[in-house]
Scaffold this motif. Structure first.
Motif, PDB file in Angstrom:
ATOM      1  N   ALA A 125       0.833  -1.200   0.000  1.00 25.41           N
ATOM      2  CA  ALA A 125       0.000   0.000   0.000  1.00 25.41           C
ATOM      3  C   ALA A 125       0.870   1.252   0.000  1.00 25.41           C
ATOM      4  N   MET A 126       1.967   1.226   0.793  1.00 23.21           N
ATOM      5  CA  MET A 126       2.868   2.383   0.839  1.00 23.21           C
ATOM      6  C   MET A 126       3.537   2.599  -0.510  1.00 23.21           C
ATOM      7  N   ARG A 127       3.879   1.480  -1.185  1.00 21.86           N
ATOM      8  CA  ARG A 127       4.511   1.620  -2.494  1.00 21.86           C
ATOM      9  C   ARG A 127       3.569   2.290  -3.475  1.00 21.86           C
ATOM     10  N   ARG A 128       2.259   1.938  -3.393  1.00 21.06           N
ATOM     11  CA  ARG A 128       1.298   2.564  -4.299  1.00 21.06           C
ATOM     12  C   ARG A 128       1.193   4.059  -4.011  1.00 21.06           C
ATOM     13  N   LEU A 129       1.339   4.404  -2.717  1.00 23.50           N
ATOM     14  CA  LEU A 129       1.205   5.801  -2.315  1.00 23.50           C
ATOM     15  C   LEU A 129       2.422   6.618  -2.736  1.00 23.50           C
ATOM     16  N   ARG A 130       3.590   6.028  -2.468  1.00 23.00           N
ATOM     17  CA  ARG A 130       4.831   6.753  -2.767  1.00 23.00           C
ATOM     18  C   ARG A 130       4.968   6.912  -4.266  1.00 23.00           C
ATOM     19  N   GLY A 131       5.343   8.078  -4.701  1.00 21.36           N
ATOM     20  CA  GLY A 131       5.504   8.284  -6.132  1.00 21.36           C
ATOM     21  C   GLY A 131       4.208   8.766  -6.742  1.00 21.36           C
ATOM     22  N   ARG A 132       3.068   8.102  -6.395  1.00 19.56           N
ATOM     23  CA  ARG A 132       1.832   8.517  -7.032  1.00 19.56           C
ATOM     24  C   ARG A 132       1.138   9.636  -6.262  1.00 19.56           C
ATOM     25  N   ARG A 133       0.969   9.447  -4.959  1.00 15.50           N
ATOM     26  CA  ARG A 133       0.291  10.484  -4.178  1.00 15.50           C
ATOM     27  C   ARG A 133       1.276  11.344  -3.394  1.00 15.50           C
ATOM     28  N   ILE A 134       2.432  10.768  -3.050  1.00 15.75           N
ATOM     29  CA  ILE A 134       3.451  11.525  -2.320  1.00 15.75           C
ATOM     30  C   ILE A 134       4.750  11.462  -3.115  1.00 15.75           C
ATOM     31  N   GLY A 135       5.273  12.606  -3.514  1.00  9.34           N
ATOM     32  CA  GLY A 135       6.551  12.643  -4.222  1.00  9.34           C
ATOM     33  C   GLY A 135       7.639  13.068  -3.263  1.00  9.34           C
ATOM     34  N   MET A 136       8.874  12.694  -3.581  1.00  3.70           N
ATOM     35  CA  MET A 136       9.948  13.057  -2.657  1.00  3.70           C
ATOM     36  C   MET A 136      11.196  13.459  -3.426  1.00  3.70           C
ATOM     37  N   ILE A 137      11.878  14.508  -2.974  1.00  2.00           N
ATOM     38  CA  ILE A 137      13.189  14.859  -3.528  1.00  2.00           C
ATOM     39  C   ILE A 137      14.189  15.009  -2.393  1.00  2.00           C
ATOM     40  N   PHE A 138      15.437  14.688  -2.728  1.00  2.00           N
ATOM     41  CA  PHE A 138      16.476  14.636  -1.701  1.00  2.00           C
ATOM     42  C   PHE A 138      17.550  15.675  -1.976  1.00  2.00           C
ATOM     43  N   GLN A 139      18.536  15.700  -1.059  1.00  2.00           N
ATOM     44  CA  GLN A 139      19.598  16.691  -1.171  1.00  2.00           C
ATOM     45  C   GLN A 139      20.511  16.434  -2.367  1.00  2.00           C
ATOM     46  N   GLU A 140      20.998  15.202  -2.474  1.00  3.92           N
ATOM     47  CA  GLU A 140      21.997  14.907  -3.498  1.00  3.92           C
ATOM     48  C   GLU A 140      21.334  14.318  -4.724  1.00  3.92           C
ATOM     49  N   ALA A 141      21.015  15.166  -5.676  1.00  2.00           N
ATOM     50  CA  ALA A 141      20.384  14.653  -6.890  1.00  2.00           C
ATOM     51  C   ALA A 141      21.335  13.723  -7.631  1.00  2.00           C
ATOM     52  N   SER A 142      22.646  14.038  -7.565  1.00  4.58           N
ATOM     53  CA  SER A 142      23.595  13.214  -8.304  1.00  4.58           C
ATOM     54  C   SER A 142      23.664  11.812  -7.723  1.00  4.58           C
ATOM     55  N   ALA A 143      23.408  11.678  -6.401  1.00  2.31           N
ATOM     56  CA  ALA A 143      23.427  10.349  -5.791  1.00  2.31           C
ATOM     57  C   ALA A 143      22.103   9.631  -6.003  1.00  2.31           C
ATOM     58  N   ALA A 144      21.029  10.385  -6.195  1.00  2.00           N
ATOM     59  CA  ALA A 144      19.710   9.762  -6.340  1.00  2.00           C
ATOM     60  C   ALA A 144      19.470   9.273  -7.766  1.00  2.00           C
ATOM     61  N   LEU A 145      20.218   9.829  -8.724  1.00  2.00           N
ATOM     62  CA  LEU A 145      20.043   9.385 -10.108  1.00  2.00           C
ATOM     63  C   LEU A 145      21.003   8.238 -10.397  1.00  2.00           C
ATOM     64  N   ASN A 146      20.492   7.256 -11.160  1.00  2.00           N
ATOM     65  CA  ASN A 146      21.325   6.119 -11.530  1.00  2.00           C
ATOM     66  C   ASN A 146      22.263   6.524 -12.671  1.00  2.00           C
ATOM     67  N   PRO A 147      23.596   6.427 -12.442  1.00  2.00           N
ATOM     68  CA  PRO A 147      24.526   6.974 -13.441  1.00  2.00           C
ATOM     69  C   PRO A 147      24.544   6.237 -14.771  1.00  2.00           C
ATOM     70  N   VAL A 148      24.086   4.989 -14.817  1.00  2.00           N
ATOM     71  CA  VAL A 148      24.210   4.233 -16.068  1.00  2.00           C
ATOM     72  C   VAL A 148      22.897   4.146 -16.842  1.00  2.00           C
TER      73      VAL A 148
END
Lengths: 283, 556
Positions: free
Chosen positions: B92-115
């Motif tokens: 249920a939390m997975r359905r909520l996260r991303g769809r109803r609740i979005g999140m951004i963090f401090q280090e965008a470079s670490a949150a993005l997959n480099p490959v």
């Protein structure tokens, strides 16, 4: 200080490491104490050959020349461990120096040292050792030197990678700013931080050195004056079908010792890696 | 502590009550957070503000159900869109996260997959929640990238994260977080790693998207300037508890609690310039410094063009004077520090320290003159050797100068006392100290050599605002006491305004503006300086704040 204590705790938390250390402690104790209680030479042929184990006075029996197998095993432990440790020291000395200097000074120093390292890496190890032992004569020292010469490149590579990443740290810049000399920075500031992975590799290297030495002795290239486990296996080889225990007993000794050293190495890896150490403490 | 209902507001989208999270045994306190309660309504921005260890990030992660396994929610309720989500099943939390609740963090470079390509990573969240034809997913990816004002979305979708600047990466993170039009956006220090002008753009972007989508924003930050810029309501946290909560206007302009008042007072601001110090002989004089770095290899045969980190920089600092060097990342200010320290060789130009041609000294002479100029580095966690005791760290420089060990220890102990540390610190290791204390050790290491010039390279930027104020005061005190020439490098104009007599604004290896700190910041002449000043978050609030007395930290 607290770091040392927590490292000890992490090591003890690792059951395999504890078992390995206990076994090694036993081997070392027996190797040190038993010859005092029984000061005969392991080469002395004092009894009937091919006595089975559990004979009176010969706990593990005698070999084809009537030499006591237990005495051979104990002396073998001494020299196998000694050769393992000494060749690791040789390998670490060369490898750490070459890797650290190459990684810290970069440039042409690095180029030259790394080409030399590669030169040693592309030569088949056992062939080079055999060549060295044949040329230098079959003594314990030439065996130690041979193993050291063949195994140092991997240490050098790990060391170089560690130093490459450490040399750009701010505390190294700070030391340069204080005017500390390059070699002092390398040995005082960088090396203590770079040793963890090397220690882990070294523990495994002791094990592989024992195996290499056994291989050499088995092939008859070991020091003929020194009783080692490999020699015992090699000498008993013609009688494998009639008296297989003569080969099996030192074989089992090698297996158990190498296994114990590897287990200690594993627990060192875990203990020196803070993230894994925490996991081990929780488990 | 939570507020009473406010009739003017929409019903709460997110309502947290009495939330408590237990820390594992052996931590410095039993609870990471306790008794946390707040509400966020649609179209509203709630800022959670606090210093390191206040529990603000734990609160945000608890709401998302993303706490690490060692932390567990032990009490309280989290209601989102009217439903209890505390302890909801993982699916249920997975359905909520991303769809109803979005999140951004401090280090965008670490949150993005480099490959993986940018487009792939935006598409992933859409595919994870909805079954759509490929063309529709692609259309949405491009629309999402366009909405966060990224240039040429189609080309960008096919490129990899390393091609993007930090600001662009954070825009991609926002595009991902908002791809499914969530009702709530949780942002955990999303602009802390960014330059001030980029930060201003990202904050503006979040504000625009929030208005367009009637979205609620829960914004976690340590920066009161950012809070003043965007918050509708504020929760102030300390030691895992709420100190006070209320409307932005009330908290920022009429704080009820002593802690909030101290926090606000510690924020550096303009207007503190001291009278110009009497003219003194220059301690350091540099002319025409240049440094060019060869371009990185880009592919097998191509190289990127060389980067001119210093393109003819001249400067002078007098005894007892503080010269500020400000600029954004890539402006060359850190290269300047390294060249003055002779850690990086100069390509051209010369400088002297009290007449000694420091830039021309060869190795043995240089070693003996190094004591003249010392540096305090940015990160007190990286600049102290973790395997050495403080005594060794502080006495190394003296040992290099040939001072006998006993004498060196005595002077090190004196210097530790001067920077406000107990003599017992000598026998301890760096990890036993807090960030502010570590920076004091680094200052002691530099000062024990009795330098004539001290360079501080972003020396307070990794510290909490209250600790930052203390360390700034320490810098000012030792400068005056030892008549040091202080070169203070910072990206933070407010910090520069607080401590500097003169400032030098750098951009792309050049000095674009130079002058007394008060004048440069009050009436910047160069457009770049004007843009920097305009981008300072919360500058209107900082300018009118009544609780602040414009006294600059000036001991004695």
């Amino acid at each position: 200080m607290s770091r040392g204590r927590s490292l000890g705790r992490a090591l003890l938390a690792h059951k395999g490491g504890l078992l390995g250390m206990a076994f090694l402690a036993l081997v070392v104790t027996v190797a040190a104490v038993y010859p005092l209680a029984n000061p005969r030479s392991p080469w002395a042929m004092g009894a009937r050959p091919f006595l089975p184990p559990l004979t009176r006075g010969h706990l593990l029996g005698t070999d084809m020349l009537g030499r006591d197998v237990l005495l051979g095993l104990v002396h073998g432990a001494r020299f196998s461990l000694l050769i393992g440790l000494m060749s690791t020291v040789v390998s670490l000395t060369i490898g750490i120096t070459v890797g650290a200097v190459a990684g810290y000074f970069r440039g042409w120093t690095d180029e030259i040292l790394m080409r030399v390292t590669e030169f040693f890496q592309i030569i088949p190890g056992l062939v080079l050792i055999m060549l060295l032992v044949v040329v230098l004569g079959p003594t314990m020292w030439s065996v130690v030197a041979g193993i050291g010469v063949v195994t140092w490149p991997s240490v050098a590579r790990i060391m170089r990678a560690e130093v490459l990443s450490l040399r750009t740290r701010q505390f190294v810049d700070a030391a340069r700013g204080l005017g500390q000399r390059p070699l002092a920075i390398l040995f005082v500031q960088i090396l203590p931080n770079a040793l963890s992975p090397v220690i882990v590799v070294a523990s495994v290297m002791v094990a592989s050195a024992i195996l290499i030495e056994s291989g050499l002795s088995f092939l008859g290239l070991g020091d003929p004056n020194v009783m080692t486990w490999g020699y015992m296996i090699g000498a008993a080889r013609p009688f494998l079908r009639d008296a297989w225990l003569l080969s099996a007993i030192p074989g089992v000794a090698i297996v158990l010792t190498v296994l114990a050293i590897n287990m200690v190495g594993d627990s060192l890896t875990t203990a020196l890696n803070p993230r894994q150490a925490r996991k081990a403490e929780r488990a | 502590m939570s507020e009473g209902p406010d009739p003017g507001r929409e019903p709460a989208l997110l309502a947290v009550r009495d939330l408590a999270v237990r820390l594992p045994a052996g931590a410095d306190r039993p609870f990471a957070i306790a008794g946390i309660g707040f509400e966020v309504a649609r179209r509203e921005t709630l800022c959670i503000v606090g210093e390191t260890g206040s529990g603000k990030s734990v609160t945000a992660h608890a709401v998302m159900g993303l706490l690490p396994p060692t932390l567990a929610v032990t009490a309280g309720s989290i209601r989102f869109e009217g439903e209890e989500i505390r302890g909801a099943p993982a699916a249920a939390m997975r359905r909520l996260r991303g769809r109803r609740i979005g999140m951004i963090f401090q280090e965008a470079s670490a949150a993005l997959n480099p490959v993986r390509t940018i487009g792939d990573q935006v598409a992933e969240i859409i595919r994870a929640h909805e079954r759509l034809p490929a063309e529709e997913v692609e259309r949405r990816v491009l629309a999402g990238l366009a909405e966060v004002n990224l240039p040429d979305p189609r080309a960008l979708a096919g490129s990899f994260p390393f091609r993007l600047s930090g600001g662009q990466q954070q825009r991609v993170m926002i595009a991902i977080a908002l791809a499914l039009a969530p009702a709530l956006l949780i942002a955990d220090e999303p602009t802390t790693a960014l330059d001030v002008t980029t930060q201003a753009q990202i904050l503006r972007l979040i504000g625009e998207l929030q208005a367009r989508r009637a979205m609620a924003v829960l914004f976690v930050t340590h920066d009161l300037g950012v809070v003043a810029e965007i918050a509708d309501r504020i929760v102030v946290m300390r030691h895992g508890r709420i100190v006070e909560a209320g409307t932005a206007d009330r908290i920022l302009n009429a704080p009820a609690e002593d802690y909030t008042r101290r926090l606000i007072a510690a924020v550096p601001r303009f207007g503190g310039a001291r009278p110009a110090p009497p003219a003194r002989p220059p301690a350091l004089a540099a002319a025409g410094l240049t440094k060019t770095f060869a371009g990185h290899a880009a592919g097998l045969f191509r190289r990127r063009p060389p980067v001119a980190a210093l393109a003819g920089v001249s400067l002078a600092v007098a005894e007892g004077e503080t010269l500020g060097i400000v600029g954004e990342s890539g402006s060359g200010k850190s290269t300047l520090a390294r060249c003055l320290m002779r850690l990086t060789p100069l390509d051209g130009g010369r400088f002297t320290i009290h007449g000694v041609p420091f830039s021309d000294l060869a190795a043995p002479a240089l070693r003996h003159e190094r004591h003249r100029i010392q540096m305090v580095f940015q990160d007190p966690y990286a600049s102290l050797n973790p395997r050495q005791r403080v005594a060794t760290i502080v006495t190394t420089g003296l040992a290099v100068q040939g001072v006998p060990a006993a004498e060196a220890r005595r002077r090190a102990a004196e210097m530790l006392a001067l920077v406000g540390l107990d003599p017992s610190a000598m026998e301890r290791f760096p990890h036993e100290f807090s960030g502010g204390q570590r920076q004091r050790i680094a200052i002691a290491r530099a000062l024990v050599l009795e330098p004539q010039v001290l360079i501080a390279d972003e020396a307070v930027s990794s510290l909490d605002v209250s600790v930052q104020a203390q360390v700034l005061a320490l810098f000012a005190a030792i400068r005056d006491r030892l008549r040091l020439a202080l070169i203070f490098i910072t990206h933070d104009l407010l910090v520069a305004a607080q401590i500097c007599d003169r400032v030098l604004v750098m951009r792309a290896g050049r000095v674009v503006e130079e002058g007394p700190a008060g004048e440069v910041f009050a009436a910047p002449r160069h457009p770049y300086t004007q843009a920097l000043v305009a981008a300072i978050p919360g500058r209107d609030w900082l300018a009118r704040d009544p609780t602040h007395s414009p006294a600059r930290p000036r001991p004695e």
